[in-house]
Structures are given as structure tokens and as C-alpha cells.
Scaffold this active site. Structure first.
Site, mmCIF file in Angstrom:
data_model
loop_
_atom_site.group_PDB
_atom_site.id
_atom_site.type_symbol
_atom_site.label_atom_id
_atom_site.label_comp_id
_atom_site.label_asym_id
_atom_site.label_seq_id
_atom_site.Cartn_x
_atom_site.Cartn_y
_atom_site.Cartn_z
ATOM 1 N N ASP A 127 -10.173 10.923 3.004
ATOM 2 C CA ASP A 127 -10.693 12.211 3.456
ATOM 3 C C ASP A 127 -10.889 12.187 4.964
ATOM 4 O O ASP A 127 -10.875 11.115 5.588
ATOM 5 C CB ASP A 127 -12.003 12.547 2.733
ATOM 6 C CG ASP A 127 -13.048 11.455 2.892
ATOM 7 O OD1 ASP A 127 -13.507 11.248 4.025
ATOM 8 O OD2 ASP A 127 -13.396 10.794 1.889
ATOM 9 N N GLU B 1 17.150 -11.342 1.000
ATOM 10 C CA GLU B 1 16.026 -10.396 1.085
ATOM 11 C C GLU B 1 15.268 -10.589 2.399
ATOM 12 O O GLU B 1 14.850 -9.626 3.037
ATOM 13 C CB GLU B 1 15.082 -10.594 -0.102
ATOM 14 C CG GLU B 1 15.638 -10.054 -1.408
ATOM 15 C CD GLU B 1 14.764 -10.440 -2.612
ATOM 16 O OE1 GLU B 1 14.771 -9.686 -3.592
ATOM 17 O OE2 GLU B 1 14.101 -11.501 -2.576
#
Ligand code: GLA
Length: 730
Positions: A537, A617
Site C-alpha cells: 500500500d 543456465e
């Protein structure tokens, strides 16, 4: 100055580059709301208010025999309970008589340059030299008592934000009970609007939903003591045909991290009243004589240019006037967090193996998550005992951090300061520090209880522990977590009549501890978290420039979560990590490339055991970090465009960042479905310069061509394939 008072008409008009907002004191001293919408000249618009006797709508004492004058039908700035207005209201108080009634009338006003400040609460701010921000304060007084209500308005001319807050002052000589003090009300002279809100659950926050307003009351709320995963304190009211690019829309964002409510009532006259503020179910505040109560701030923005513009206004406002962190304009460290890599099962050796690989691949920081303190090998114990478990680590924290620093990595650590486990030394010493109702077994969640942050002694203990750990090693980042909803709200230090204040005092306590922490360590990078995005928020952004967006790290579900989050919150606040596959939350397998493209939508990092990756990777990770480092400024500070909605388009999700100077842009696209005999997808850029020439994959095009004609990207090589498409001005 953007605030205009007209003495003759008794109007107050707030002007920004995006909107005009107007209120007027009428002949009865009632503060009417007369306009909020596209920029207009500031004429007194009260003449359009329809005054008619509507039956069963009463008349206040000073308008007896004037049956057409009723507060039940007038648009008002701050409607209250008990004065003959039967719609939802923003304020309810109970005075000495025990009756709930009040009737606020205009008393006075002040206008000044700069932005008001709210003691102990997050609020937008403006630099001293900034002449484009101003404040209006309007004082209202109860007709029948010495109770004063100050309405505060902050006007940000440039970004279009208008903030509101309310301060209640008691001069009645007696205590009054405040049952409801909401922060903002807007009365609309129409009801043909739609409400967009962002609902969800743990691991699936901020899902987009849009629905037309209906007669009666509709709304969202959190009674959980936090802003919550389930609803976000941000709401949009929009016109029916408003899209990303055109049309009128109103945003309302509450700067508060506790329970909240946002609701709309469409009434008998087809007008709509919007209200937002602290959730009232858990709220009852005794205001002693001479005391004041301050409601948290709401940031409202209106634009007639569609929802992308609304989001840009919020992002710009929050980047410039809300986020204070030392880090806000700096490149955020690309970090690796060990949570999904090890969970509770680690020691220094394992951590150092991850750190070594992280340093090797070009990451900036290693974050040690849950499990390093007290007795904490599962989530059943240890919270509150913020002492390093050296036995588990196999060394001191300083030794670990020094080794990590020596590899060229910064170090960050996880805390959950608001919590306590019953199986902890702290609980054994201070059971009264946890929220529990005397004589009852409390509701547990994740087997933990909540510390009573309304208590000073609790806050002091937590601060002392935080500082002790911080001072013991070179810690440059904290992930501040909060892993349950609050129940059994009872503070052992407050009398029965004041238990309704506890949750709000808890939030103030949280803000105080965080503020102290940042004052003591101004360069600390604080990342908010509450089981992922359960406290995402605007209140938290005042303290933490980034928030862990969700515990769901699956790239595909994340696109929806991050899409919803983007409507209000700047993308640099959206913390997003690449994790392993099959994904730990939903088992989905996606390409590593796609996981990285998704995580680059926000503040980038990794959440897996890099040391277990294959060489191939690792090479890919190295390239991903190079890409992020090269373009981070675009991701952190560029204008963000939602090019498709994952809630409408089942085939792909696309978004774009465009540099504010229009010099370059990048579109990211992730496929969420594939089809046989498909046609290559076309995307259109936004936010480029029409007449400039851009290079895309070695070919040159005008901005105009790329924005209107678009660009055809290749076919996906399989589901969940993804692309990044750069346009650079030549
Ligand atoms: C919460 C957080 C996770 C992790 C765990 C640790 O769920 O959101 O990222 O930190 O707590 O317990």
C-alpha cells in the site's frame, strides 16, 4: 498557487494540470462539493445542484419551512452521521449525551504554500522550493458543541494529485467517542460510473475487477489489521467507455497499512457518494478534551485521458512526493534470496555456496531469509527471539557477512518484527505482549501471535533487537515481513473503553519503529513484505521503496498480479524474482527467459539455489543480469504502459517501458497460450516521438509507424515463450 478562494461566492477551487476540484460554503454554512473533473475555469458551479423536496429527506433546524433544503440530497465535502443525511457518511461521533449526532458547519480557512504534514502518519511531501504544491485547510465546527474538524487538502499542480486528510479537535470539555473518521468523501452528481478494484488472496494479490455501480452500497474493506492480500486500498471510478488511452477516471489511494474501507452508495437521486478511510468495524476512539485525532491521507487523481495516464500520474506522484528512501533514484541491487532455495534448512556453508555463485554471475546482494535467529527450523517457533543462531549458522553473523562482502556482494536480512511465537523465550518472558483476549485461547495463524505494537515497551524491545543485529554486521537491506492477519485485538495496557483504538495505535506503532529505523540507518534499503503482497500500500511506500509483490513467483500468475499492481504503484516498488521450475506455488514450468522477463517488470532478483544451476543456465543468468543492468533506468524510471490485459487477452501479456525523453522503449511480451496455424502477433508501441526514427532489430521505422502500424514479432516457439523488443532512437 493552485488554491483559489472567492470571497464573494464563498468557493474554494483547487487547480492542477489534470483536474479542477471545487467546494462552496452555502448560505447555511454547509460545505458543499460542487465539482471534481476535467480542468475548468473555476466558475461557481453550485447553480447546477438540484434542490427539491424529495420527501422523507428532513430539513436541518436552520432551514425549517424550507423543505427543498435537505442535507440528505446535497453534495457535501464531509458528510456526517446524525444530521438528516441518511446516506453513508464519513464521520460519526458520540458526545456526552450518548447520542450519535453532529452537524458540521463552516468556520474558517487557511491557504499556504507547500504541503501539510501529518504527525506519525505517512503523507505526500514537497520540497521547500517547490512552488507548485499548496495546501488548503478548511475548519468546520459542530453546530451544537465545541468539536472542530479540519479538512486538509494538498494540491500538486504538476502531477495532478489532490490529497485529503481530516483532523478532529475536541474542545468540548468532555471526552467524545469517535466511531468513524473516514479520510475522504467525493459526491458525484451521477451514478453511471464503474468501479475498478483489486481483490485477491495469499499468492494471488491485486486481481483486476471492474463492475458498474449499483443502487445501494458496494465496496471493499479489510478487517485484518493490514491492508491485506484480499483487497487493496486503491480504487478507480471510471466512466463506462474509458480505456487505457481515453476517457475520465478517478483514482483513490489510501496511505495506510491497516484495515481500511472504500465504499460507494448510489442513492435515491442517482447520485453516487464515495468514501475511503480506516475500517470502522475495529475502530472506536476516545478523544479526550483538547486532544486531536488525525485520519490517514487519501491521494486522489482525476484525468480525462484514460487509465494509462492515471497510472503515470500516480507513479510520478509517488516517485517524487511519497517515496523518500535514499535508494529511490539509485539502481536497486540485483539480489538473490535464499527462501525458495533452502527454506529453513541452511547453514553458512550452503549460504556461501549460493553467494559465491551469485558473485560469479554478477549479482549485487545476498539476502538471508527466515530461520537465522532463535530456535527457528520451522514456522512454529522462535519469532521474537532476535538473536543470531550461531550454532545453526556455524559462525557469527559478522563472519558470514564479512565473507559475503569479501566476494563483492552486499548483504541483506529478513525480520518479522511484529510477531511472536508462543514457543519463544520472549513469549515465556512476556506473554502479555501478544494480542490475546483475557480468558480466551487466541486464534493462531501460521502458529504465531501478533506483538502489541501499540505498547511502547514492545516497540522499544523490537528496536533494541533490530539495532543490535544491524550493528553487529554490515547489513544494507532488511526484508520486513508480517505473516498473519490480526485477531484477538486486546492491549493489556489500555482500559476496556479504549480497546477500539488498539489496531490504529498498532499501525502508528509500526510507522514509528520503521521511522526510527530509517532515521538511524538512512541508507538502509527496506523491502516491505507481508506473505508477499499482503501489505502493498502507499503507506508502506513512504518507508519502503520496494515491496515483495507476492509469494507466488510463477511468471504467468505474476503477470496478472503485477498488472493489477501497476495501476497505482510505481514499477520500481514491485519486487520480483526468478525462481525454479516446476514452480513451488503452482507446479508450472516456464522457460528461464520468461521468468526473467517477468521479473524485469519490477525490481529484479533471484530466489533459487544458483549453485545448483547448469552451466548453460548460469550463462543465461549472466546475460539476464547484463540486460537488467543495461536497462534498469528504463525499468525504474520510464513510463509504464499496459499493452494488453491478462484478464481479457488469453493469448499473451504485453507491456512496455518508454524513457521519459522518448529516446528508447522496450516491449515485453509473454505468451500464455499457443495455437496451430497461428498468425504472428502485432504489438503497437506507445509513448514514442511520432517524427523520430527508431531502430528495431536492425531496421529503421518512424515513431509514428511503430505506434500506429506497430511491429510484428516472431511466433512463440512454445507456450510461455517470451520476447523483448527494443526501439532505440537513432
Ligand atoms: C513470507 C514471505 C516469504 C518468506 C517467508 C519466510 O511468506 O513472503 O518471502 O520470507 O515469509 O517465512
Amino acid at each position: 498557487m493552485a488554491v483559489y478562494y472567492c470571497k464573494e461566492k464563498q468557493t474554494f477551487t483547487l487547480q492542477t494540470k489534470k483536474s479542477t476540484y471545487q467546494m462552496k460554503v452555502d448560505d447555511h454554512g454547509v460545505l458543499l462539493h460542487t465539482y471534481f473533473g476535467s480542468v475548468m475555469d473555476g466558475s461557481d458551479l453550485s447553480y447546477v445542484i438540484a434542490k427539491r423536496d424529495r420527501g422523507f429527506s428532513g430539513n436541518p433546524a436552520d432551514s425549517i419551512y424550507q423543505r427543498e433544503y435537505s442535507l440528505d440530497c446535497l453534495p457535501q465535502e464531509y458528510p456526517v452521521f446524525g444530521n438528516g443525511d441518511f446516506r453513508i457518511d464519513g464521520f460519526c461521533m458520540q458526545g456526552e449525551s450518548g447520542a450519535c449526532s453532529c452537524d458540521l458547519r463552516y468556520r474558517d480557512y487557511t491557504i499556504y504554500e507547500g504541503k501539510y504534514h501529518l504527525e506519525g502518519l505517512p503523507a505526500l511531501f514537497a520540497d521547500k522550493e517547490d512552488k507548485t504544491v499548496s495546501t488548503l485547510e478548511v475548519v468546520l465546527k459542530d453546530q451544537f458543541s465545541e468539536l472542530y474538524v479540519r479538512l486538509l487538502y494538498g494540491v500538486f499542480e504538476e502531477t495532478g494529485a489532490i490529497t485529503r486528510s481530516v483532523i478532529v479537535e475536541n474542545h468540548t470539555g468532555k471526552p467524545v467517542q469517535l466511531h468513524r473518521v473516514l479520510s475522504a468523501c467525493v459526491d458525484f452528481d451521477r451514478s453511471d460510473l464503474e468501479m475498478i478494484h483489486f481483490y485477491g488472496k495469499h499468492t494471488l494479490e491485486r486481481q483486476f475487477e471492474c463492475q458498474p455501480l449499483m443502487h445501494g452500497i458496494s465496496g471493499i474493506r479489510s478487517t485484518r489489521g493490514t491492508s491485506s492480500h484480499q483487497h487493496n486500498p486503491f480504487v478507480i471510478l471510471k466512466e463506462k467507455h474509458t480505456t487505457e488511452d481515453v476517457g475520465g477516471c478517478y483514482g483513490f489511494s489510501l496511505l495506510y497499512s491497516g484495515g481500511f474501507e472504500a465504499k460507494v452508495e448510489v442513492d435515491q437521486s442517482d447520485t453516487a457518494r464515495f468514501l475511503m478511510g480506516i475500517e470502522e468495524e475495529n475502530f472506536c476512539y476516545t478523544l479526550e478534551d483538547k486532544e486531536t485525532f488525525t485520519a490517514p491521507e487519501v491521494c486522489m487523481i482525476y484525468t480525462d485521458k484514460g487509465m494509462t495516464d492515471l497510472s503515470h500520474c500516480y507513479h510520478d506522484t509517488y516517485m517524487k512526493h511519497l517515496i523518500r528512501s535514499w535508494w529511490k533514484d539509485k539502481k536497486r541491487p540485483v539480489l538473490v534470496n535464499n527462501w525458495e532455495a533452502t527454506y529453513f534448512d541452511f547453514n553458512a556453508e550452503k549460504l556461501l555456496a549460493i553467494a559465491k555463485e551469485a558473485a560469479n554471475l554478477g549479482l549485487d546482494m545476498m539476502v538471508l531469509d527466515d530461520g537465522w535467529f532463535g530456535k527457528r527450523d520451522s514456522d512454529n517457533s522462535g519469532l521474537g527471539d532476535w538473536f543470531v543462531n550461531e550454532e545453526k549458522l556455524g559462525c557469527s553473523l559478522k563472519e558470514l557477512v564479512d565473507k559475503i562482502n569479501a566476494m563483492g556482494l552486499k548483504f541483506g536480512i529478513w525480520f518479522e518484527p511484529e510477531m511472536i511465537s508462543e514457543d519463544s523465550d520472549l513469549y515465556r518472558r512476556h506473554p502479555e505482549w501478544a494480542f490475546k483476549i483475557p480468558g480466551r485461547e487466541p486464534v493462531r495463524s501460521r502458529n504465531q501471535l501478533v506483538l502489541d505494537f501499540s505498547r511502547k515497551d514492545v516497540r522499544e524491545y523490537v528496536e533494541e533487537r533490530l539495532y543490535a543485529i544491524m550493528d553487529s554486521a554490515n547489513i544494507e537491506y532488511i526484508k520486513w515481513d508480517m505473516n498473519r492477519s490480526i485477531n484477538d485485538v486486546y492491549s493489556a495496557l489500555l482500559p476496556p473503553s479504549r480497546q477500539g483504538e488498539v489496531l490504529h495505535r498498532y499501525v502508528l506503532g509500526l510507522y514509528e519503529v520503521t521511522e526510527h529505523l530509517l532515521q538511524r540507518y538512512p541508507k538502509l534499503l527496506l523491502e516491505g513484505c507481508s506473505g508477499g503482497g499482503g501489505r502493498f500500500d502507499a503507506g508502506m511506500l513512504y518507508y519502503a521503496p520496494q515491496i515483495w509483490c507476492s509469494d507466488n513467483t510463477d511468471a504467468i500468475e505474476r503477470t496478472r498480479i503485477q498488472y493489477g499492481t501497476s495501476f497505482c504503484y510505481p514499477m520500481s516498488s514491485v519486487s520480483a524474482h526468478v525462481s525454479v521450475c516446476p514452480n513451488h506455488q503452482n507446479g508450472r514450468v516456464t522457460p528461464l527467459k520468461t521468468r526473467a522477463i517477468c521479473a524485469m517488470q519490477g525490481t529484479f532478483g533471484y530466489e533459487l539455489d544458483i549453485s545448483k544451476m547448469t552451466d548453460e543456465e548460469k550463462d543465461e543468468v549472466r546475460r539476464q543480469i547484463q540486460t537488467y543492468n543495461e536497462h534498469y533506468a528504463l525499468f525504474q524510471f520510464g513510463d509504464y504502459y499496459r499493452l494488453s490485459s491478462p484478464f481479457e487477452n488469453q493469448d499473451y501479456v504485453a507491456w512496455e517501458y518508454a524513457a521519459k525523453d522518448k529516446s528508447y522503449a522496450v516491449i515485453s511480451i509473454i505468451f500464455t497460450d499457443v495455437h496451430a496455424n497461428a498468425y504472428p502477433t502485432r504489438v503497437r508501441f506507445k509513448g514514442l516521438c511520432e517524427s523520430a526514427v527508431y531502430e528495431v532489430r536492425g531496421e529503421q521505422y518512424t515513431g509514428s509507424a511503430l505506434m500506429h502500424g506497430g511491429y510484428r514479432i516472431g511466433m512463440p516457439e512454445g507456450n510461455y515463450d517470451s520476447f523483448m523488443l527494443y526501439a532505440k532512437r537513432v
